[in-house]
Design a protein around this motif. Sequence first.
Motif, short mmCIF file in Angstrom:
data_model
loop_
_atom_site.label_atom_id
_atom_site.label_comp_id
_atom_site.label_asym_id
_atom_site.label_seq_id
_atom_site.Cartn_x
_atom_site.Cartn_y
_atom_site.Cartn_z
N ALA A 98 -53.92 -35.18 30.84
CA ALA A 98 -54.00 -35.47 32.27
C ALA A 98 -53.29 -36.77 32.64
N GLN A 99 -53.12 -37.63 31.66
CA GLN A 99 -52.44 -38.90 31.90
C GLN A 99 -50.93 -38.81 31.66
N LEU A 100 -50.50 -37.67 31.17
CA LEU A 100 -49.07 -37.50 30.85
C LEU A 100 -48.54 -36.31 31.63
N PRO A 101 -48.00 -36.56 32.79
CA PRO A 101 -47.53 -35.48 33.66
C PRO A 101 -46.54 -34.57 32.95
N GLY A 102 -46.76 -33.29 33.08
CA GLY A 102 -45.81 -32.34 32.51
C GLY A 102 -46.07 -31.99 31.06
N ARG A 103 -47.06 -32.63 30.47
CA ARG A 103 -47.39 -32.33 29.08
C ARG A 103 -48.71 -31.60 29.00
N THR A 104 -48.82 -30.69 28.05
CA THR A 104 -50.05 -29.92 27.91
C THR A 104 -50.89 -30.46 26.77
N ASP A 105 -52.16 -30.14 26.85
CA ASP A 105 -53.05 -30.58 25.77
C ASP A 105 -52.62 -30.01 24.42
N ASN A 106 -52.17 -28.78 24.45
CA ASN A 106 -51.73 -28.15 23.21
C ASN A 106 -50.53 -28.88 22.60
N GLU A 107 -49.60 -29.21 23.46
CA GLU A 107 -48.42 -29.95 23.02
C GLU A 107 -48.81 -31.28 22.37
N ILE A 108 -49.68 -31.99 23.06
CA ILE A 108 -50.10 -33.31 22.57
C ILE A 108 -50.88 -33.18 21.28
N LYS A 109 -51.73 -32.19 21.25
CA LYS A 109 -52.52 -31.95 20.03
C LYS A 109 -51.59 -31.65 18.85
N ASN A 110 -50.59 -30.83 19.07
CA ASN A 110 -49.64 -30.51 18.01
C ASN A 110 -48.87 -31.74 17.57
N LEU A 111 -48.46 -32.52 18.55
CA LEU A 111 -47.72 -33.73 18.21
C LEU A 111 -48.58 -34.67 17.37
N TRP A 112 -49.83 -34.78 17.80
CA TRP A 112 -50.74 -35.67 17.09
C TRP A 112 -50.92 -35.20 15.64
N ASN A 113 -51.22 -33.94 15.50
CA ASN A 113 -51.54 -33.43 14.16
C ASN A 113 -50.31 -33.39 13.25
N SER A 114 -49.16 -33.18 13.84
CA SER A 114 -47.98 -33.01 12.99
C SER A 114 -47.22 -34.31 12.77
N SER A 115 -47.35 -35.22 13.68
CA SER A 115 -46.48 -36.40 13.60
C SER A 115 -47.22 -37.73 13.72
N LEU A 116 -47.96 -37.89 14.79
CA LEU A 116 -48.51 -39.21 15.09
C LEU A 116 -49.52 -39.69 14.05
N LYS A 117 -50.31 -38.75 13.55
CA LYS A 117 -51.29 -39.13 12.54
C LYS A 117 -50.61 -39.75 11.33
N LYS A 118 -49.53 -39.12 10.95
CA LYS A 118 -48.81 -39.64 9.77
C LYS A 118 -48.21 -41.00 10.05
N LYS A 119 -47.65 -41.12 11.24
CA LYS A 119 -47.05 -42.42 11.58
C LYS A 119 -48.09 -43.53 11.53
N LEU A 120 -49.27 -43.25 12.04
CA LEU A 120 -50.31 -44.28 12.03
C LEU A 120 -50.73 -44.61 10.60
N ARG A 121 -50.88 -43.58 9.80
CA ARG A 121 -51.27 -43.83 8.40
C ARG A 121 -50.23 -44.67 7.69
N GLN A 122 -48.97 -44.38 8.00
CA GLN A 122 -47.90 -45.16 7.37
C GLN A 122 -47.97 -46.63 7.78
N LYS A 123 -48.52 -46.85 8.95
CA LYS A 123 -48.68 -48.24 9.40
C LYS A 123 -49.99 -48.85 8.91
N GLY A 124 -50.73 -48.09 8.13
CA GLY A 124 -51.99 -48.61 7.61
C GLY A 124 -53.13 -48.53 8.60
#
Length: 407
Positions: A98-124
């Motif tokens: 809801a805070q990201l116009p034009g983006r869906t929850d599914n999209e964000i969820k997929n991004l999180w699970n596939s990419s962002l989680k790893k990036k954060l872990r890499q940053k410790g």
Amino acid sequence: MGRHSCCYKQKLRKGLWSPEEDEKLLNYITKHGHGCWSSVPKLAGILYGLQRCGKSCRLRWINYLRPDLKRGAFSQQEENSIIELHALLGNRWSQIAAQLPGRTDNEIKNLWNSSLKKKLRQKGIDPNTHQPLCELAEINDKDKQLPADDKSNILKKTSVGSNEVKNLFDDTPNPNSIPIDNCNYHPLENFTSTSKINNCFIPSSDHMVGLGGSYLSFQQLNYGINNIALSPNSNNNNNNSLCFIPSTSGSNSTCSQMMSELNSSTMYHSMFQTAPNTKHINPSNSISSGDVDGIQNWEFGNNNASKSSNGSSCSNINFIDHEDIKWSEYLNSTTPFFQQQHQSSIIYNDNEVKQEMGFINNRDESSSTTIWNNSNSHHQQHFEGANSDIYSNKDLQRFSLAFGQTL
DNA sequence: AAACACGGCAACCGCCCCAGT
DNA sequence: CACTGGGGCGGTTGCCGTGTT
């Protein structure tokens, strides 16, 4: 449970949508609107020969066919926003979307699970708690070591006193902590297993003319607050949010300004206004709006003695007595942080707090929201369109103790 | 070239909430 | 008050394209 009732129908297709099916659904909704989704497959089936259940139609429309969708890769700014919002909201994908116009929850969820989680872990950083991984490990180890009785008595240990308060501002390694390589952060032992609020949302004082300081001090906060919002995170009991809302009825412009900023803050709304289960607590007695400029004096304690900060006398307003604000009754049953009793009048002045807490206010954006994350690195992240400070777990713990004395 | 691994993504599944009855 | 169905959400699955061995 089995499949949803709308899918029991015979001959309903599953799986990927074909371009023809997309066109049928698009044509139908364009002309008729979707209305009740369960009726879409019936009518669209008759009119266009679409053989999909209502749920499938709804999902396809929301995630793919909707005209206002933004296509393409996420920008760095969007990714940052998602990380920051996730720190506040947890896996509430729809609220994040809801805070990201034009983006869906599914999209964000997929991004999180596939990419962002790893990036954060890499940053410790632990993607679930947004706390340093080494800190988490230490907390877990400590929790395992704590006998049950100790855990239940933790709050008693934190009852307010000068020494305890001083300890809260002490970042030096706990001699009893388990050494972890390359980890120079040691959690506050007394709070690690009782943390219930992970985010504290505090209106900024950038516009507090005459009050000095470009951040919200305890005294300013104490003066201007007559409302608290608690936003429990049903998905993560350790990632709740708390907001101190400035008085709207006070005669001084500072409070009005703060409230105005709060209302225009998308971050605030995502955390509290649109979040389910948000509780706004109005104390039975609002804070009187005295002479703000008169609150220049302020006492603080340390291990040795109490002393006064600069400024004129402050006989009438120190901290608001907790009896004047009936938050305590509510908070006592809500979060262990506020089960502390009003036992002393230890107050820290701005410089003391700033110094002790290590806040380095180097914000260069006059209208931004700043987050101090959980580490002691004072890392800052910026949001647009808001003007507030968000302090997270560790800092909140410190705030909470101080506030605990007044609540 | 074939097999395999991996990541991204669309879609489904199961559950929850809530309004209507 | 209990039941029911629709809408919505988060977790999960499985397909597909791409890169690697």
